[in-house]
Design a protein around this motif. Structure first.
Motif, PDB file in Angstrom:
ATOM      1  N   ALA A   1      59.016  24.882  19.391  1.00 13.64           N
ATOM      2  CA  ALA A   1      59.551  23.450  19.014  1.00 13.64           C
ATOM      3  C   ALA A   1      60.946  23.635  18.598  1.00 13.64           C
ATOM      4  N   SER A   2      61.421  24.414  17.699  1.00 15.29           N
ATOM      5  CA  SER A   2      62.511  24.690  17.273  1.00 15.29           C
ATOM      6  C   SER A   2      63.704  24.864  18.312  1.00 15.29           C
ATOM      7  N   GLY A   3      63.208  25.602  19.446  1.00 13.22           N
ATOM      8  CA  GLY A   3      64.288  25.834  20.406  1.00 13.22           C
ATOM      9  C   GLY A   3      64.115  24.837  21.357  1.00 13.22           C
ATOM     10  N   ALA A   4      63.138  24.043  21.497  1.00 13.39           N
ATOM     11  CA  ALA A   4      63.250  23.052  22.397  1.00 13.39           C
ATOM     12  C   ALA A   4      63.888  21.679  21.879  1.00 13.39           C
ATOM     13  N   ALA A   5      63.947  21.563  20.394  1.00 15.02           N
ATOM     14  CA  ALA A   5      64.753  20.688  19.779  1.00 15.02           C
ATOM     15  C   ALA A   5      66.163  20.938  19.788  1.00 15.02           C
ATOM     16  N   ALA A   6      66.478  22.171  19.489  1.00 11.14           N
ATOM     17  CA  ALA A   6      67.892  22.578  19.623  1.00 11.14           C
ATOM     18  C   ALA A   6      68.494  22.363  20.841  1.00 11.14           C
ATOM     19  N   ALA A   7      67.774  22.609  21.989  1.00 13.30           N
ATOM     20  CA  ALA A   7      68.436  22.474  23.422  1.00 13.30           C
ATOM     21  C   ALA A   7      68.579  20.832  23.637  1.00 13.30           C
ATOM     22  N   PHE A   8      67.394  20.169  23.157  1.00 17.31           N
ATOM     23  CA  PHE A   8      67.889  18.665  23.540  1.00 17.31           C
ATOM     24  C   PHE A   8      68.892  18.249  22.680  1.00 17.31           C
TER      25      PHE A   8
END
Length: 462
Positions: free
Chosen positions: A224-231
């Motif tokens: 979730a943190s990786g996806a949020a950072a990328a978005f």
């Protein structure tokens, strides 16, 4: 608002200006007096319109890698500025590839400052973990710059920038080594100087106990943190707070590994290091997949992996094999651990929920990570039990061991930590005997005993 300048050739001029006019974009054009020649076209755009207009220009023949300067503008007043603002006001338009790469690179530090900040954040995290202070641990996350190489790894991979990808992977590995090494050095100095007891049960410190092994929660947090950072990177908003979330998943875990090595809890050190690697892989995978799904992929994999020379090809191939092996082992080990934890939780609750232990309740179930099966050591399971004062459960550890062994097929060592409490009854304060009739007023624990656990001399900071 964005102020954009592009350099077009004489042959491209008419097509480019016609494309801008078709989108009602107001522009000015002037002759380029340098040796390059051509024409400089300048026009303001709403930020969310940049991607759409660049696509229109590419269709008109202006290359994506053509001379382009994007700058910020406070405001712009042109004949069609309000129309463009209204048109793109509610559109989600991610940053273009050049903007994405520029924003990701702006978040990265030079290696010297990166190493220094990671080192200091690991020291702060170590201090926070040893004194049990969540506020100090959060402070270590704020200053950790680990989000920079994480994002540039994903951007480099998805856009085919081999140099960015390679350097970012190297920085991530260096950051992990520095974080664990810094935590080890600081914890060793504290122990050698007598500031922390030499015999310390680090598993009894709650912030450390939460990071003993991989779990489904750690994997979800990483993804979730990786996806949020990328978005967040693809938008025009800041990503500083997202960087804190990524650091939260990595820095305290690295500090825990260093602490476990100093106090020679090798099983815990191995488990936390595995958790660190698993979380880091989950974050990187989430960043890459999110950027790919948002349409930033522009990778010619053959060119990306082939290299210009045979030596380079071999080096890239070996690196790819190593990364795949690490990811594969980590995925298998994490999956085994999550499955094992789920089975242990189910078996423990089945035992404690039985009539024999009707007055006991489970506070927590902890499992140490001991390696990838079939090469792992016997598992250690710690079950914290809350029960009224005056009740005794001498066979609970054996019953739990039998149930867990039957459920998982593993030979386990079970440690039971007992927490006794008192409850109040109407008009009287009782001692928690079997005759007590508890009221609706909850009582806090008044004592805690441990049977069959590895406690030595727990450190209780002031």
């Amino acid at each position: 608002m964005r102020l954009i300048q592009i350099l077009v050739s004489d042959e491209q001029r008419d097509a480019v200006t016609a494309a801008l006019e078709s989108e009602n974009v107001d522009y000015v054009i002037s002759r380029n007096e340098s040796d390059a020649g051509g024409w400089i076209v300048e026009f303001p755009l709403p930020t969310d319109a940049v991607g759409t207009i660049r696509d229109t220009l590419e269709q008109a023949g202006f290359p994506e890698d053509g001379y382009t300067v994007l700058g910020n503008a406070e405001t712009a007043t042109t004949p069609h500025s309000e129309e463009l603002q209204d048109r793109f006001a509610s559109d989600f338009d991610p940053l273009t590839r050049p903007e994405l790469k520029s924003k990701a690179q702006d978040m990265s530090r030079d290696p010297t400052s990166f190493v220094a900040m990671i080192f200091f954040s690991a020291i702060i995290a170590t201090a926070g973990l040893l004194v049990g202070s969540p506020a100090v641990v959060v402070g270590s996350m704020v200053i950790a710059p680990i989000v920079g190489p994480v994002l540039t790894t994903g951007v480099g991979g998805v856009t085919g920038d081999e140099k960015m990808f390679r350097e970012s992977i190297w920085l991530q590995g260096l950051g992990v080594v520095v974080a664990v090494g810094g935590a080890f050095l600081f914890a060793w100095l504290l122990r050698a100087g007598g500031f922390v007891p030499a015999e310390l049960d680090i598993a009894s410190i709650q912030p450390i106990a939460l990071r003993i092994s991989p779990s489904v929660f750690s994997v979800v947090v990483g993804l979730a943190s990786g996806a949020a950072a990328a978005f967040g990177l693809t938008t025009k908003g800041p990503t500083s707070l997202i960087g804190v979330m990524i650091a939260a998943a990595l820095i305290p875990t690295a500090a825990t590994t260093g602490i476990a090595l100093v106090w020679e809890y090798n099983v815990i050190a191995f488990g936390t290091l595995f958790l660190l690697v698993a979380t880091l892989i989950a974050i990187n995978v989430a960043v890459f997949v999110t950027l790919w799904a948002l349409g930033y992929q522009r990778v010619q994999w053959r060119a990306f992996l082939s290299g210009e020379t045979r030596r380079k090809t071999v080096a890239l191939g070996l690196t790819a094999v190593l990364l795949i092996a690490v990811v594969g082992v980590t995925a298998v080990g994490t999956g085994q651990q999550i499955t094992f934890q789920r089975s242990v939780n189910q078996a423990a609750h089945d035992v404690v929920d039985s009539d024999q232990y009707d007055r006991a309740s489970i506070v927590s179930v902890g499992v140490e990570y001991t390696g990838v099966k079939p090469f792992s050591a016997p598992e250690n399971v710690t079950v914290s039990i809350s029960h009224p004062q005056g009740t005794e459960y001498p066979e609970l550890a054996n019953d739990l061991k039998a149930a867990i062994a039957e459920e998982t097929g593993e030979n386990v060592t079970v440690h039971v930590q007992f927490q006794t409490y008192q409850t109040s009854s109407t008009g009287n304060v009782t001692n928690g005997t079997d005759d007590d009739q508890p009221s609706s007023v909850a009582a806090r624990p008044t004592a805690s005993t441990t049977r069959g656990s590895w406690l030595k001399h727990p450190f209780h900071p002031p």
